[in-house]
Design an enzyme around this catalytic site. Structure first.
Site, PDB file in Angstrom:
ATOM      1  N   HIS A 181      -8.770   8.592   4.798  1.00  0.00           N
ATOM      2  CA  HIS A 181      -7.833   8.913   4.179  1.00  0.00           C
ATOM      3  C   HIS A 181      -6.594   8.525   5.271  1.00  0.00           C
ATOM      4  CE1 HIS A 181      -8.840  11.644   0.735  1.00  0.00           C
ATOM      5  NE2 HIS A 181      -8.590  10.489   0.293  1.00  0.00           N
ATOM      6  N   CYS A 489      -5.740  -9.881  -8.191  1.00  0.00           N
ATOM      7  CA  CYS A 489      -5.036  -8.575  -7.696  1.00  0.00           C
ATOM      8  C   CYS A 489      -5.997  -7.947  -6.480  1.00  0.00           C
ATOM      9  CB  CYS A 489      -5.058  -7.614  -8.652  1.00  0.00           C
ATOM     10  SG  CYS A 489      -6.628  -7.123  -9.410  1.00  0.00           S
TER      11      CYS A 489
END
Ligand code: PEP
Ligand code: MG
Length: 540
Positions: A181, A489
């Site tokens: 994170h 993408c």
């Protein structure tokens, strides 16, 4: 003397500053000796830590807030502190009971075979220290001088967010993972970061230079290194200013070919301060965040309101929302199968949705309802064979019919697929999809047999190697022959080094993280397709 340490690039950029080491220190505490008051002390420390985190959430946006919400959910789950309360009943002091219980929990995460769970250990370290700090009365956030090169073994997201990055700086971790994170936060905030330096933290002091493009930390840089840094910093400042100005302009190549620029979105809060005019729509909403950072899975109403907000933000531009892509590098406890020997090749993406149809149906209903508020399209991840698309379509159509029968406004949005499994790329002509989007991250790892999260084979997982460019060209031709919209993408879509090659392979629509739009538009403007066509950059 100049000393160089090599790690893994976790967030690009360069920085020069004084090293500041963050360690976890705790003050001393005198135990009361009574189980009841020790339990009360732990209860109030847990609640104070949770209040700290909620205050931080109120001051954060986007993925930062979502990460902190994940920590609050962990902290408020009774299971976490249960072993500590049992130890208190058996006569232990609150602080040592908490410390031991957390050490065991952290050891479990750190020894996991799964990189995702190892990366989450940093969240637990933070909770451990936050609660301990309240028990012992010591402060958690060290006073990091603005602009410092922050060094730590690993760093919890909330400690990263507690640091003032407004005057730059960088993050260097002696351990840590590029998928953690904190690495994700550093990337989205533009803070250069290097992980896995594998050096003793005590060795890191003095003036240092970080080259996070190359994953290097240089302590006590000599005059030649400093001079090179000054040149790099000047070039980076100019490039940053040019990119910011370019972001709002249309994307056109040097020979006048217009290129569609779409955004990749991991959390709708990322859109809050963004002008929709910088893009032609949203090319990928990764809906996994909705499932990671909350207690329980989001219900139809919660999903509907989030998808609707994204559709309304886009003001009529297309918004491609991907159904849940759980598994592989994105496990979701309670949903993805445990114990798969290779989760990247297991029950993930659409495969999981088809065996867990309840979760899938709820998401499809929310999407069909949101599609009445904008140009929403639905994209299926990890499709391998045409029958999976057909199965997904019949489930979707049944849900749209059920909504109509119940008088609930809904629309049969168009259904497209990610092309990220080699079988789907090679046989793309067999798929009856309404649009295609190339997931170059996964497609490259499967074509090159080189894991996307394994640094040692990163150079083999290159989306611009000839095999990939040939596949892209084939997909452009196949989609073009059948009049199917095609976009890309994966991360290559926002990489200025890859863009000229992607355009030369025939791609005309690229989707990328919002922060990369300016740089991508500059790379597009510098690409002359006429001259590239003359010197085909890939072997045929
Ligand atoms: C990809 O695989 O390229 C992609 C866009 O999806 P994700 O990175 O979420 O797997
Ligand atoms: Mg993928």
């Amino acid at each position: 003397m100049e000393k160089r340490f090599a790690g893994r690039p976790a967030a690009p950029g360069i920085a020069l500053g004084a090293l500041f080491s963050l360690t976890t220190g705790t003050g001393a505490r005198v135990a009361s000796g009574a189980a009841e008051s020790e339990a009360e002390a732990l209860r109030s420390a847990l609640s104070a830590a949770s209040t700290d985190l909620k205050d931080l959430i109120a001051r954060s946006t986007g993925d930062a807030a979502a990460i902190l919400e994940f920590q609050v959910a962990l902290l408020e789950d009774d299971v976490l502190a249960e072993p500590a309360f049992s130890a208190i009943v058996a006569g232990r002091a609150a602080d040592s009971a908490w410390l031991d219980a957390m050490q065991q929990e952290i050891a479990g995460y750190e020894s996991s075979d799964d990189e995702y769970f190892r990366a989450r250990a940093a969240d637990l370290y933070d909770l451990r220290d936050r609660v301990l700090a309240h028990l012992t009365g010591s402060a958690v956030e060290a006073a990091v001088p603005p602009g410092a090169i922050v060094a730590a073994v690993d760093l919890a997201p909330s400690r990263f967010l507690g640091i003032d990055w407004s005057r730059g700086g960088a993050l260097v971790l002696t351990a840590g993972s590029i998928t953690s994170h904190v690495a994700m936060l550093a990337r989205s905030r533009g803070i250069p970061a290097v992980t896995g330096l594998g050096v003793d933290l005590a060795e890191l002091s003095g003036l240092a230079l970080v080259d996070a493009h190359r994953g290097m930390l240089i302590v006590n840089p000599g005059p030649a290194t400093r001079a090179q840094f000054d040149r790099d910093a000047k070039a980076a400042a100019t490039a940053g200013a040019l990119a910011a100005a370019a972001a709002i302009r249309p994307a056109v190549t040097a020979d006048g070919t217009p290129i569609r620029i779409m955004l990749n979105v991991a959390d709708p809060r990322e859109l809050a301060d963004l002008d929709p005019a910088i893009c032609d729509g949203i090319g990928l909403v990764r809906t996994e965040f909705l499932f990671h950072d909350r207690q329980g899975f989001p219900d139809e109403e919660q999903q509907y309101s989030i998808y609707r907000r994204i559709a309304e933000w886009a003001q009529g531009r297309p918004v491609i929302i991907r159904t849940l892509d759980a598994g592989g590098d994105k496990p979701i406890p309670g949903l993805t199968p445990a114990g798969e020997s290779n989760p990247f090749l297991g029950v993930r993406g659409l495969r999981l949705s088809l065996v867990q149809p309840d979760v899938f149906r709820t998401q499809l209903r929310a999407l069909a309802r949101a599609a009445t508020h904008g140009n929403v399209k639905i994209m299926l991840p990890m499709v391998t064979q045409p029958r999976e698309l057909a199965d997904a379509r019949s489930i979707f159509e049944a849900e749209v019919a059920a909504l109509a029968a119940a008088g609930i406004p809904a629309r049969r949005a168009s259904l497209g697929i990610m092309i990220e499994v080699p079988a789907a790329a090679i046989a793309a002509d067999q798929f009856d999809a309404e649009f295609f989007s190339i997931g170059s991250n996964d497609l490259t790892q499967y074509v090159a047999a080189a894991g996307r999260d394994i640094g040692a084979v990163a150079d083999l997982a290159d989306p611009t190697q000839p095999a990939m460019l040939r596949l892209f060209r084939y997909l452009v031709d196949t989609a073009g022959a059948r009049n199917i919209e095609l976009s890309l993408c994966g991360d290559a879509g926002g990489d200025p080094r890859a863009i000229p090659l992607l355009l030369a392979a025939g791609l005309r629509s690229l989707s990328m993280a919002p922060a990369l739009v300016g740089g991508a538009k500059l790379a597009i403007a510098a690409t002359d397709l006429d001259s590239l066509a003359e010197s085909e950059p890939w072997p045929t």
